[in-house]
Design a protein around this motif. Structure first.
Motif, short mmCIF file in Angstrom:
data_model
loop_
_atom_site.label_atom_id
_atom_site.label_comp_id
_atom_site.label_asym_id
_atom_site.label_seq_id
_atom_site.Cartn_x
_atom_site.Cartn_y
_atom_site.Cartn_z
N ALA A 73 1.55 1.97 4.97
CA ALA A 73 1.33 3.10 5.88
C ALA A 73 1.67 2.62 7.28
O ALA A 73 1.71 1.41 7.54
N VAL A 74 1.94 3.57 8.17
CA VAL A 74 2.23 3.19 9.56
C VAL A 74 1.31 3.93 10.52
O VAL A 74 0.78 4.99 10.20
N GLY A 75 1.13 3.34 11.68
CA GLY A 75 0.39 4.01 12.75
C GLY A 75 -0.98 3.43 13.00
O GLY A 75 -1.45 2.57 12.26
N GLY A 76 -1.60 3.95 14.06
CA GLY A 76 -2.94 3.50 14.41
C GLY A 76 -3.17 3.71 15.89
O GLY A 76 -2.22 3.95 16.65
N GLU A 89 5.26 6.29 13.67
CA GLU A 89 5.61 7.33 12.70
C GLU A 89 7.11 7.60 12.68
O GLU A 89 7.67 8.01 11.66
N LEU A 92 9.03 5.84 9.97
CA LEU A 92 8.97 6.42 8.63
C LEU A 92 9.93 7.61 8.52
O LEU A 92 10.66 7.75 7.53
N GLU A 273 5.01 5.57 -1.70
CA GLU A 273 3.92 5.28 -0.76
C GLU A 273 2.70 6.11 -1.11
O GLU A 273 2.81 7.19 -1.67
N HIS A 276 -2.07 8.55 1.83
CA HIS A 276 -2.96 8.32 2.98
C HIS A 276 -2.28 7.56 4.10
O HIS A 276 -1.19 7.02 3.93
N GLY A 277 -2.95 7.52 5.25
CA GLY A 277 -2.42 6.79 6.39
C GLY A 277 -2.94 5.36 6.43
O GLY A 277 -3.35 4.80 5.41
N SER A 278 -2.93 4.78 7.63
CA SER A 278 -3.23 3.35 7.77
C SER A 278 -4.73 3.07 7.87
O SER A 278 -5.13 1.92 7.97
N ALA A 279 -5.54 4.13 7.84
CA ALA A 279 -7.01 4.00 7.82
C ALA A 279 -7.52 2.91 8.77
O ALA A 279 -8.17 1.96 8.34
N PRO A 280 -7.25 3.04 10.08
CA PRO A 280 -7.64 1.97 11.03
C PRO A 280 -9.15 1.70 11.03
O PRO A 280 -9.57 0.58 11.33
N ASP A 281 -9.93 2.72 10.62
CA ASP A 281 -11.40 2.54 10.63
C ASP A 281 -11.87 1.49 9.62
O ASP A 281 -12.95 0.93 9.77
N ASN A 289 -9.15 1.42 -0.85
CA ASN A 289 -8.89 1.77 -2.24
C ASN A 289 -7.38 1.59 -2.51
O ASN A 289 -6.56 2.27 -1.90
P1 NAD Z 1 -5.88 8.14 7.10
O1 NAD Z 1 -5.34 8.65 5.81
O2 NAD Z 1 -5.39 6.84 7.57
O3 NAD Z 1 -7.48 8.07 7.00
C1 NAD Z 1 -8.29 9.23 6.81
C2 NAD Z 1 -9.65 8.79 6.24
O4 NAD Z 1 -9.47 8.42 4.88
C3 NAD Z 1 -10.23 7.56 6.96
O5 NAD Z 1 -11.63 7.68 7.01
C4 NAD Z 1 -9.85 6.41 6.05
O6 NAD Z 1 -10.75 5.33 6.10
C5 NAD Z 1 -9.87 7.07 4.67
N1 NAD Z 1 -8.88 6.44 3.79
C6 NAD Z 1 -7.54 6.62 3.81
N2 NAD Z 1 -6.96 5.87 2.88
C7 NAD Z 1 -7.95 5.18 2.26
C8 NAD Z 1 -7.97 4.22 1.21
N3 NAD Z 1 -6.86 3.80 0.60
N4 NAD Z 1 -9.16 3.72 0.84
C9 NAD Z 1 -10.29 4.14 1.42
N5 NAD Z 1 -10.35 5.04 2.40
C10 NAD Z 1 -9.18 5.56 2.83
O7 NAD Z 1 -5.58 9.27 8.18
P2 NAD Z 1 -5.84 9.24 9.76
O8 NAD Z 1 -7.10 8.50 10.08
O9 NAD Z 1 -5.67 10.64 10.19
O10 NAD Z 1 -4.61 8.42 10.33
C11 NAD Z 1 -4.66 7.05 10.70
C12 NAD Z 1 -3.26 6.61 11.12
O11 NAD Z 1 -2.39 6.69 9.98
C13 NAD Z 1 -2.64 7.49 12.20
O12 NAD Z 1 -1.95 6.66 13.09
C14 NAD Z 1 -1.67 8.37 11.44
O13 NAD Z 1 -0.58 8.77 12.23
C15 NAD Z 1 -1.23 7.44 10.34
N6 NAD Z 1 -0.72 8.11 9.14
C16 NAD Z 1 0.31 7.52 8.52
C17 NAD Z 1 0.80 8.05 7.34
C18 NAD Z 1 1.92 7.33 6.66
O14 NAD Z 1 2.20 6.19 6.98
N7 NAD Z 1 2.57 7.94 5.69
C19 NAD Z 1 0.24 9.19 6.80
C20 NAD Z 1 -0.85 9.77 7.44
C21 NAD Z 1 -1.34 9.22 8.62
#
Ligand code: NAD
Length: 351
Positions: A73-76, A89, A92, A273, A276-281, A289
């Motif tokens: 995934a990319v971003g944060g 982004e 990608l 891919e 989901h995104g990069s889940a920075p939290d 997961n």
């Molecule tokens: P996110 O999908 O990264 O996370 C959303 C929520 O889901 C968060 O609470 C995260 O902890 C949880 N989550 C996501 N994937 C998980 C996993 N595999 N296991 C457990 N928990 C998971 O979306 P976001 O927070 O809106 O975005 C974070 C960054 O990711 C942003 O910079 C966004 O631009 C980027 N992003 C990238 C892509 C991609 O690379 N295709 C897609 C979506 C968002």
């Protein structure tokens, strides 16, 4: 058969989940006599930090040579300053364009052991098995944009060939499934949708006469996805409708961490891919997961390496581990959870 796989871990939890998927591909590839080699490259924020554009030329060149691309995934937040010259982004988007991957496939099949994780009632989900095929490189996201002080426009444009090729992709998939195709449009209002409906009707009649084709307006489709999700088999739709409907459909499965995707072009090459995104939290904690990325690796085996048995083995192993009760933190609901590596180990043990 020898095949090069480009691995682009990207940012946040990307490296953690792609690591597990690569381990699984290595094991399954060897078992099926595929001589897989893996080459890693930078994309997104990781590339920007190293002084490159979000899609470095070397990365684009590697992906062009590879049989398939596995991406994390990319971003944060680190790179999300609206005034920033470069955004992760964009890497990608550029990669999808470079590879010409015009079809985005998102299978949605809620796991029986996880039905309670969805906000929908379990009895609605029991037999859900949907393949959403979204057009990825046309429509309103790619049309001409204008902006003045008081007015903005986004042009939505579709050419016959763009519709034909995505309908063919969906038709071929429907042939291997329940043979039911729902084409989603807004033909009561949009001219592009009227063309979409016309072309879809013709292609299915001429090339896939064994399929049942139903046209559905996007607003009705949004409703039926929640009221009777088990009635769908393959859905084909244009870019923006697909973007919205696939996120809606993802909630049928319960967690962002579960759903894989494949983006395919003409020549079998594909970009795989998690949705989901990069889940920075949760990045760097080893608790992400990996299921969505492991299941993306299964799609890679199926669609780019033409190795259906390997795809099924990966899917069955992930399923068995979930059946056995292993849960990463996103699904544990306060109960016992395992980390990303332990989940990967369990899948490898099954394999
Ligand atoms: P996110 O999908 O990264 O996370 C959303 C929520 O889901 C968060 O609470 C995260 O902890 C949880 N989550 C996501 N994937 C998980 C996993 N595999 N296991 C457990 N928990 C998971 O979306 P976001 O927070 O809106 O975005 C974070 C960054 O990711 C942003 O910079 C966004 O631009 C980027 N992003 C990238 C892509 C991609 O690379 N295709 C897609 C979506 C968002």
């Amino acid at each position: 058969m020898a095949a090069l796989i480009a691995v682009l871990p990207g940012d946040g939890i990307g490296p953690e989940v792609t690591r597990e998927a690569q381990r699984v591909l290595e094991v399954v590839g060897e078992r099926h006599g595929l001589e897989l080699t893996f080459e890693e490259a930078l994309i997104g924020g990781a590339a920007i930090d190293a002084g490159h554009p979000p899609l470095p030329a070397e990365t684009a060149e590697l992906c062009a040579r590879a049989a398939a691309v596995l991406l994390g995934a990319v971003g944060g937040p680190k790179w999300s300053d609206p005034g920033a010259a470069q955004r992760p982004e964009q890497g990608l988007l550029d990669l999808r364009a470079t590879l010409g991957v015009y079809a985005n496939l998102r299978p949605v099949r809620p796991h029986p052991a996880l039905l309670a994780a969805s906000p929908l009632r379990p009895e609605l989900l029991a037999d859900v098995d949907i393949m959403v095929v979204r057009e990825l490189t046309g429509g309103i996201y790619f049309g001409r944009k204008t902006r003045s002080e008081s007015v903005a426009t986004d042009e939505c444009r579709y050419a016959v060939e763009e519709i034909e090729r995505i309908v063919r992709m969906a038709g071929r998939l429907a042939q291997t499934r329940q043979r039911r195709l729902v084409s989603v449009d807004k033909a009561n209002v949009l001219e592009t949708s009227r063309l979409w409906r016309e072309v879809t009707t013709r292609v299915v009649a001429e090339e896939f006469p064994e399929l049942t084709l139903e046209h559905m307006l996007v607003d009705a489709a949004a409703m039926h996805l929640l009221s009777r999700p088990a009635s769908f088999d393959v859905i084909v739709t244009e870019n923006m409708f697909g973007d919205i409907l696939t996120d809606e459909a993802s909630m049928l499965a319960g967690s962002m961490g579960l759903l894989p995707s494949a983006s395919l072009g003409e020549d079998g090459r594909g970009l795989y891919e998690p949705i989901h995104g990069s889940a920075p939290d949760i990045a760097g904690q080893g608790i992400a997961n990996p299921c969505a990325t492991l299941l993306s690796a299964a799609l890679l085996m199926r669609h780019s390496l033409d190795c259906e048995p390997a795809a099924r083995e990966i899917e069955a192993a992930v399923s068995a581990v979930l059946d056995a009760g292993l849960r990463t933190a996103d699904l544990a609901r306060g109960g016992e959870s395992v980390g990303t590596r332990a989940f990967g180990d369990a899948v490898l043990a099954r394999l």
